[in-house]
Write an enzyme that holds these catalytic residues in place. Structure first.
Site, PDB file in Angstrom:
ATOM      1  N   GLU A 239       0.662  -1.352  -0.073  1.00  0.00           N
ATOM      2  CA  GLU A 239      -0.293   0.188  -0.106  1.00  0.00           C
ATOM      3  C   GLU A 239       1.114   0.909  -0.509  1.00  0.00           C
ATOM      4  O   GLU A 239       0.473   2.031   1.144  1.00  0.00           O
ATOM      5  CB  GLU A 239      -0.658   0.607   1.087  1.00  0.00           C
ATOM      6  CG  GLU A 239      -2.177  -0.869   1.268  1.00  0.00           C
ATOM      7  CD  GLU A 239      -3.055  -0.445   0.478  1.00  0.00           C
ATOM      8  OE1 GLU A 239      -3.300   0.305  -0.478  1.00  0.00           O
ATOM      9  OE2 GLU A 239      -4.446  -0.822   0.352  1.00  0.00           O
TER      10      GLU A 239
ATOM     11  N   GLU B 249      -3.891 -10.412  -0.259  1.00  0.00           N
ATOM     12  CA  GLU B 249      -5.202 -10.678   0.694  1.00  0.00           C
ATOM     13  C   GLU B 249      -6.169 -10.684   0.841  1.00  0.00           C
ATOM     14  O   GLU B 249      -7.255 -10.187  -0.050  1.00  0.00           O
ATOM     15  CB  GLU B 249      -5.052  -9.480   1.500  1.00  0.00           C
ATOM     16  CG  GLU B 249      -3.645  -8.904   2.071  1.00  0.00           C
ATOM     17  CD  GLU B 249      -3.301  -7.511   2.880  1.00  0.00           C
ATOM     18  OE1 GLU B 249      -4.954  -6.718   3.278  1.00  0.00           O
ATOM     19  OE2 GLU B 249      -2.100  -6.168   2.467  1.00  0.00           O
TER      20      GLU B 249
END
Ligand code: IPT
Length: 968
Positions: A408, A486
């Site tokens: 991220e 994820e």
């Protein structure tokens, strides 16, 4: 101390491999002197030579805020201070560490000595004997310094000043606790002249030739020669280029075959464990040793409830064994390289590893990625330094199949520079970065929390010809395998939809599996006033900025006890899939290993009729290679008809016949069942006393129409309920329904948490009483009409025939549709004939099997850190609920039901922020649900899938209820 640069640390030697060597080394771990100041400006200038008598002492490795100096703080994406890079805030705890030590003679005997720090959060300045050694950046990265000229015989003074926050904090905004300090080991290393300074072992596997190719590049101090020794293979040769090795076995996560390799110079021997394997992408598939692999993964953070990210070898090994027992074969080291010894465990036990760099600039998302370091040239060297430290430290680990640039951090040239450097330094592994939205500079197409439909579409697109107008980037992406770095957010009751994801992963060749977020809940344990341990989360330490219980989102709790989600995931990813045909003639076994055949697996079948084992046996598995299917005949005893009242269940289990490091022989890998519903026998009819307030053993309240007593058991209800105590997932949005508020809010707005019942009428008839009620929502006009026909049957039992009919005004989906009863006394347990032993919901049930389960008081519900609905057992046909007040027996005459037995009311669960706030209520709350909604994984990812939602609908059930005496 400089803590607002954009640069990497200074003064270190170039990053190199972590090597196990026979050169002397000395651990400096232990009790150090310590003092903390509230800010850099107020931190005393004399810290390097001040008398430390007034300082406290602290454990190194350790986090100071878990050792009585300040408190931990948790925030996810939000920065805990103004986004003002590269500046940390003024209020920035500064820890001064001091250690006076005498260097071992072994270390002193060598001219060259290094000082190694394996982890300091977040920035440090290091002095030895009043000489500046250097600085560190990259909290979870190793820094080595050459202290040859500073180290003295006699007492040495090591002084380390650590800033909790620094410029580095902008690059380390991972979703976890802020835990400053020297939290990994400190070591002095002797470096012999002519020793092995660095090694890069590439152990490739040539599948065609079935040979290993070993290429070892060594950097020998002083440029001397080295030998390569592999005793087991009779190899003892000068180290020079690559050698081919026939007769070796390849390494894979299922059979992690390692060879002991030594590299020897005149003055030093380093030893490694090496496995041969080749990772590649072909035809949009992820291959190892020429075979497609499936990543059955989890995201692993390093966490212990009282020690934070401080490593413990036993805990780490046990945790990986626990993963193996639950069929997990892959780990993403979210979001930083783990303690170096964890890599050894991955190699030894067999895991596919995505080794992730210590990098996350997620905080910039809140300012629209303005000033994101990933795109700012000033930070470029810091980015490169981080990936170089990651790759060099771990480059010799067989288990690492991909390098991940970080998490991220949005986009920017600095990430691309990391990818370029990595590709040139180590072309033998793949590059992963989920944030490369177009997959331009990565080798796998990675997403997080992509909903099911999108996963299907991504799988489909490689089955079609590439669109003629595809851009080069799109065309490139179509050649890549897909994984979810994820998915399935394991927060609270959930994650729902796992099986549905896995079916898609299995259906499309492009799909290489995924990594559940996340392995462990990062609860912090503290002692409560009564001395018992309490788990805390964000906000519990008075943080001004925090993200609450978003850090409690694991398949295991903070002490590594499995949550039900882990048990269901284990079933979803089981290496063997068992299907029994409805006639019980054959059983189909699918081998889902990527490399192993089923030579180590046998089948055990057992038949249980109404809780009694009637027959059992074992079956040999015919030869069945990886990804193959075999069909076996079942013996006659498995299928001869029996008259069951509750159920006749055939269970087939696949178990191992050999021991592994993680499980004894006999370990159950998978199970399959065929369940025949029984024919309930009605207790003989009787003519019971029927009045307005009594039908046999059932005593009614004439005002409400509900029960007050069944036999001697005090009981109230049933009332009609469609609400549940909101789960974490119910409180969140889900990425597929952004136009609607979360369920918890919709339910609240619809008033289903406060429904009100009106007695329409209560009419005694010849064999019973008919009670009609209307249960409505306040404020609105939505209602459910219930008709409850009570009749007396033999043995003190009553029969209850229920019909539920919603009116036409419902717009809200329901959590469930059930009958709620409240019994006197705390729950003591339950015996349940239904699916268990763990809780299950329509989209979270792969691990549940039909059985006759005894549930103790602590098995009834899940002790979630933040209380919420849990504990439902689905497919129940018969149950005995035991409370301090007595026992209630419930069985169905037709459909099975879902049963929830709780020590707490849904209102209490919904109101409590922590499990330790709940107090005994002296009653037992029972729900008999005729229908239920799924749970979804909306905290991150899709909510409840359409097929698992519960819309207003009629339902009916016939039950037998009776009060049973309990012993004592
Ligand atoms: C995703 C993060 O990568 C992970 O670290 C964790 O925060 C997880 O979410 C939630 O628990 S990022 C999210 C915005 C998709």
């Amino acid at each position: 101390m400089e803590i607002a640069t954009t640069r990497p640390g200074s003064g270190t030697i170039a990053p190199r491999a972590r090597l196990r060597s026979d050169a002397p080394q000395q651990s400096l771990d232990g009790r150090w002197r310590f003092r903390v100041s509230p800010s850099l400006r107020s931190a005393p200038a004399d810290w390097r030579d001040a008398d430390t008598a007034s300082w406290s002492t602290i454990d190194v490795p350790g986090h100071w805020n878990l050792q009585g100096h300040g408190s931990p703080a948790y925030s996810n994406v939000q920065m805990p201070f103004p986004v003002d890079p590269p500046f940390p805030p003024d209020a920035n705890p500064i820890g001064d560490y001091r250690l006076d030590f005498t260097a071992d003679t072994g270390v002193l005997a060598h001219g060259r000595r290094l000082l190694r720090f394996d982890g300091i959060e977040s920035a440090a300045e290091i002095w030895l004997n009043d000489t500046l050694v250097g600085t560190t950046r990259g909290s979870r990265l190793t820094h080595e310094f050459d202290v040859s000229d500073m180290l003295v015989a006699g007492v040495n003074r090591l002084a380390v000043r650590v800033a909790q926050f620094s410029d580095a904090t902008y690059l380390e905004n991972q979703d976890m606790w802020w835990l400053p300090g020297i939290f990994r080991s400190v070591t002095l290393l002797a470096r012999p002249d002519g020793g092995v300074h660095d090694l890069f072992v590439r152990a490739d596997w040539d599948d065609q030739a079935a040979e290993g190719i070993l290429d070892v590049a060594a950097e020998v101090d002083g440029g001397g020669a080295a030998r390569l020794v592999i005793e087991e293979l009779g190899v003892d040769v000068p180290l020079d280029g690559s050698i081919r090795l026939g007769g070796v076995e390849p390494w894979n996560a299922e059979r992690p075959r390692l060879y002991d390799v030594e590299v020897r110079t005149e003055t030093e021997t380093v030893s490694l464990k090496v496995g041969f394997r080749r990772v590649e992408v072909r035809d949009a598939r992820l291959l190892v040793n020429g075979e497609p692999i499936m990543l059955r993964g989890v995201n692993r953070h390093e966490h212990r409830p009282r020690h934070g990210r401080v490593f413990d070898a036993t805990v780490a090994r046990d945790e990986l064994l626990l993963m193996k027992r639950h069929h997990i074969n892959a780990v993403r080291t979210s979001h930083y390289p783990p303690h170096p010894d964890v890599l050894d465990l991955f190699d030894e036990l067999g895991f596919w590893v995505i080794d992730e760099c210590d990098l996350e600039t997620h905080g910039f998302e809140h300012v629209g990625w303005r000033g994101n370091p990933s795109a700012d040239p000033a930070w470029r060297d810091a980015f490169l330094d981080r990936i170089q430290r990651t790759v060099h430290r771990d480059k010799n680990h067989t288990s690492v199949i991909m390098w991940s640039l970080g998490n991220e951090s949005h986009v920017g040239p600095n990430l691309e520079a990391m990818a370029r450097w990595t590709r040139s330094a180590d072309p033998s592994r793949l590059i992963h970065y989920e944030g490369d939205g177009e997959s331009r500079y990565v080798d796998v197409y990675s997403r997080m929390y992509a909903p099911h439909d999108e996963v299907r579409e991504i799988g489909e697109e490689t089955l079609r010809p590439a669109p003629f107008d595809a851009t080069p980037a799109q065309a490139h992406r179509l050649t890549l395998p897909f994984l979810q770095c994820e998915f399935a957010h394991a927060m609270g009751t959930g994650p729902g939809g796992l099986q549905e994801y896995w079916d898609l992963f299995e259906a499309y060749p492009r799909h290489a599996g995924g990594f559940v977020w996340e392995w462990i809940e990062h609860g912090i344990a503290v002692d409560g006033p009564d001395g018992s341990s309490r788990i805390l989360y964000g906000g519990d330490f008075g943080e001004a900025v925090h993200d609450g219980n978003f850090v409690i989102d694991g398949l295991v709790d903070a002490d590594r006890n499995p949550r039900p989600g882990l048990l269901h995931y284990a079933a979803v990813i089981a290496p063997v899939v068992i299907d029994v045909d409805g006639a019980r003639t054959t059983v189909r076994i699918a081998n889902r290993y990527d490399f192993l055949d089923l030579g180590h697996v046998e089948l055990r079948w057992s038949r249980v009729v109404d809780g009694q084992g009637t027959a059992s046996g074992t079956l040999a598995v015919p030869p069945c290679g990886p990804r193959e299917v075999a069909t076996l005949e079942l013996p006659d005893e498995a299928r001869t008809p029996a008259s069951a009242e509750v159920a006749d269940v055939l269970t087939i289990e696949a178990f191992t016949t050999v021991a592994t490091p993680w499980a004894d022989a006999g370990h159950v890998l998978a199970s399959g069942q065929q369940v025949c519903d029984g024919r309930p026998v009605m207790p003989p009819g009787i003519v019971a006393e029927v009045t307005e307030d009594r039908v046999g053993a059932a005593h009614f309240d004439r005002v409400t129409g509900g029960l007050v007593r069944l036999g001697d058991l005090e009981i109230t209800g049933p009332t009609v309920g469609v609400w549940r105590a909101p789960t974490d997932n119910d409180r969140d949005l889900g990425n597929d329904e952004l136009d609607l508020p979360p369920y918890a809010e919709r339910w609240r707005a619809a008033g289903i948490d406060r429904m009100v019942t009106r007695l329409v009428d209560l009419r005694p008839g010849p064999d019973g009483v008919v009670v009609r009620t209307r249960t409505g929502t306040p404020i609105l006009d939505s209602a459910i009409d219930a008709t409850l026909r009570w009749s007396a049957v033999g043995d003190g039992a009553v029969r209850l025939d229920v019909e539920l009919e919603p009116n036409a005004t419902w717009t809200t989906e329901w959590a469930r549709l059930g009958l709620d009863l409240v019994l006197e006394g705390e729950p003591l347990g339950a015996d349940v004939a239904g699916y268990g032993p763990m809780h299950s919901y329509p989209d979270l049930r792969s691990g549940a099997r039909f059985g006759w389960w005894h549930l103790g008081p602590h098995d009834l519900t899940v002790d979630n850190v933040k209380p919420q609905e849990s504990g439902s057992r689905t497919g129940v046909r018969d149950a005995r609920i035991v409370t301090e007040g007595g026992a209630l027996h419930v069985s169905t005459l037709d459909h099975p039901f879902a049963l929830t037995v709780s020590q707490h009311s849904r209102q209490s669960l919904a109101a409590a922020a922590h499990n330790w706030e709940l107090t005994p209520e002296g009653r037992t709350f029972v729900s008999i649900d005729l229908a239920q909604s799924g749970v979804g994984t909306a905290t991150c990812g899709p909510g409840v899938l359409p097929r698992h939602r519960l819309h207003a609908q009629p339902a009916a059930i016939s039950l037998i209820l009776r009060h049973e005496p309990t012993l004592g």
